[in-house]
Design a protein around this motif. Structure first.
Motif, short mmCIF file in Angstrom:
data_model
loop_
_atom_site.label_atom_id
_atom_site.label_comp_id
_atom_site.label_asym_id
_atom_site.label_seq_id
_atom_site.Cartn_x
_atom_site.Cartn_y
_atom_site.Cartn_z
N VAL A 21 -4.29 -8.86 17.30
CA VAL A 21 -4.10 -7.68 16.46
C VAL A 21 -3.08 -6.74 17.11
CG1 VAL A 21 -5.22 -5.58 15.60
CG2 VAL A 21 -6.36 -7.80 15.35
N ALA A 39 -13.46 -5.90 13.83
CA ALA A 39 -12.74 -4.81 13.18
C ALA A 39 -11.28 -5.20 12.96
CB ALA A 39 -12.83 -3.55 14.03
N ASP A 40 -10.68 -4.65 11.91
CA ASP A 40 -9.25 -4.76 11.64
C ASP A 40 -8.77 -6.17 11.33
OD1 ASP A 40 -8.97 -2.00 12.20
OD2 ASP A 40 -8.84 -2.44 14.34
#
Length: 281
Positions: A21, A39-40
């Motif tokens: 990421v 997350a993300d």
């Protein structure tokens, strides 16, 4: 690059997801149903032993980091074989069907035998990727087969990149590795280890490997966990093993030349900063 990471909820998987990421990749996190979503990233729940689920999980990606596996032979032997061998085969099949052209596969130094063998056998130091395999347990055999699967699919797809990383004793840092491996415990595994940071970096570097085909690379730290000089360890524990180049200081027993030449990975950098070579292109 849109990449899928299997085993994304695992100890290494979480680090690879985070690093990918930060490197600007569009990440698809793949793991078993019931695991926590990262997350993300897009989360796709899949059991790698089910080909249909793997096909769905890899749809639309350009690269795959395959980390999903059972990581030791203390599980029932048929379960280790089914998960690791069949799971890898499903990932390779689905990747081929979807036209995925960059694959990184988590192998292990135990593909040649070692920590899980009744008696570890080494022919020469430093150990290269060409060393014969003397593996005997279900986990180590599964990693040896993973490398054969990778080579087979590379022959079918000569324009794609397949990189099997031989990881070793993943730990947070050198202090953690030293705390969990004393000299006696380290005999069978040659006092080797790999930091999570450097392993995660190697995974992303493998996706950008410039040369197509199958490759196996040791991803092991440049220094051992022992206070004793490596030459002394070799004389003490492996007096009959040939030494092809000097084991100076506390240098590691695994050759990492291939990882440096093919990936640009540095065994001496235990906590590498995110490099441009890892970033999405």
């Amino acid at each position: 690059m849109r990449i899928a990471i299997t085993g994304a909820a695992g100890a290494l998987g979480r680090r690879v997801v985070d690093r990918a990421v930060r490197a600007g990749h569009d990440v698809v996190a793949v793991d078993l149903p019931g695991t926590d979503a990262a997350a993300d990233v897009e989360w796709r729940r899949a059991d790698i032993t089910d080909l249909g689920q793997v096909r769905a999980a890899l749809d639309g990606v350009r690269g795959v980091v395959h980390l999903g596996a059972l990581t030791h032979p203390r599980h029932p032997e048929p379960e280790v074989f089914r998960t690791n061998v069949n799971g890898t085969h499903h990932v390779l099949v689905a990747a081929e069907e979807h036209g995925v052209d960059a694959l990184c596969l988590a192998s292990s130094v135990n593909a040649i035998g070692g920590v899980f063998s009744a008696v570890a056998r080494y022919d020469r130091f430093p150990v290269t990727e060409q060393h014969p395999s003397y593996c005997e347990d279900s986990y180590s055999v599964s990693k040896w087969i993973l490398e054969q699967e990778s080579a087979a699919f590379a022959r079918r797809r000569p324009d794609a990149t397949f990189t099997a990383l031989r990881l070793h004793a993943l730990r947070d840092d050198h202090a953690h590795a030293r705390a969990t491996m004393n000299e006696l415990h380290g005999v069978s595994q040659l006092w080797g280890w790999t930091s999570f940071d450097s392993a995660a970096a190697a995974c992303l570097l493998a996706l950008h490997r410039p040369t197509a085909g199958h490759a196996v690379c040791h991803v092991v730290a440049a220094r051992t966990t022992s206070d004793a000089p490596s030459a002394e360890l070799a004389r003490r524990w492996y007096p009959d093993v040939a030494v092809d180049r000097p084991l100076t200081g506390r240098t590691g027993f695994y050759a990492t030349d291939a990882a440096h030449a093919l990936l640009g990975w540095d065994a001496g950098d235990e906590h590498p900063a995110l490099s441009d070579a890892e970033r999405a292109r």
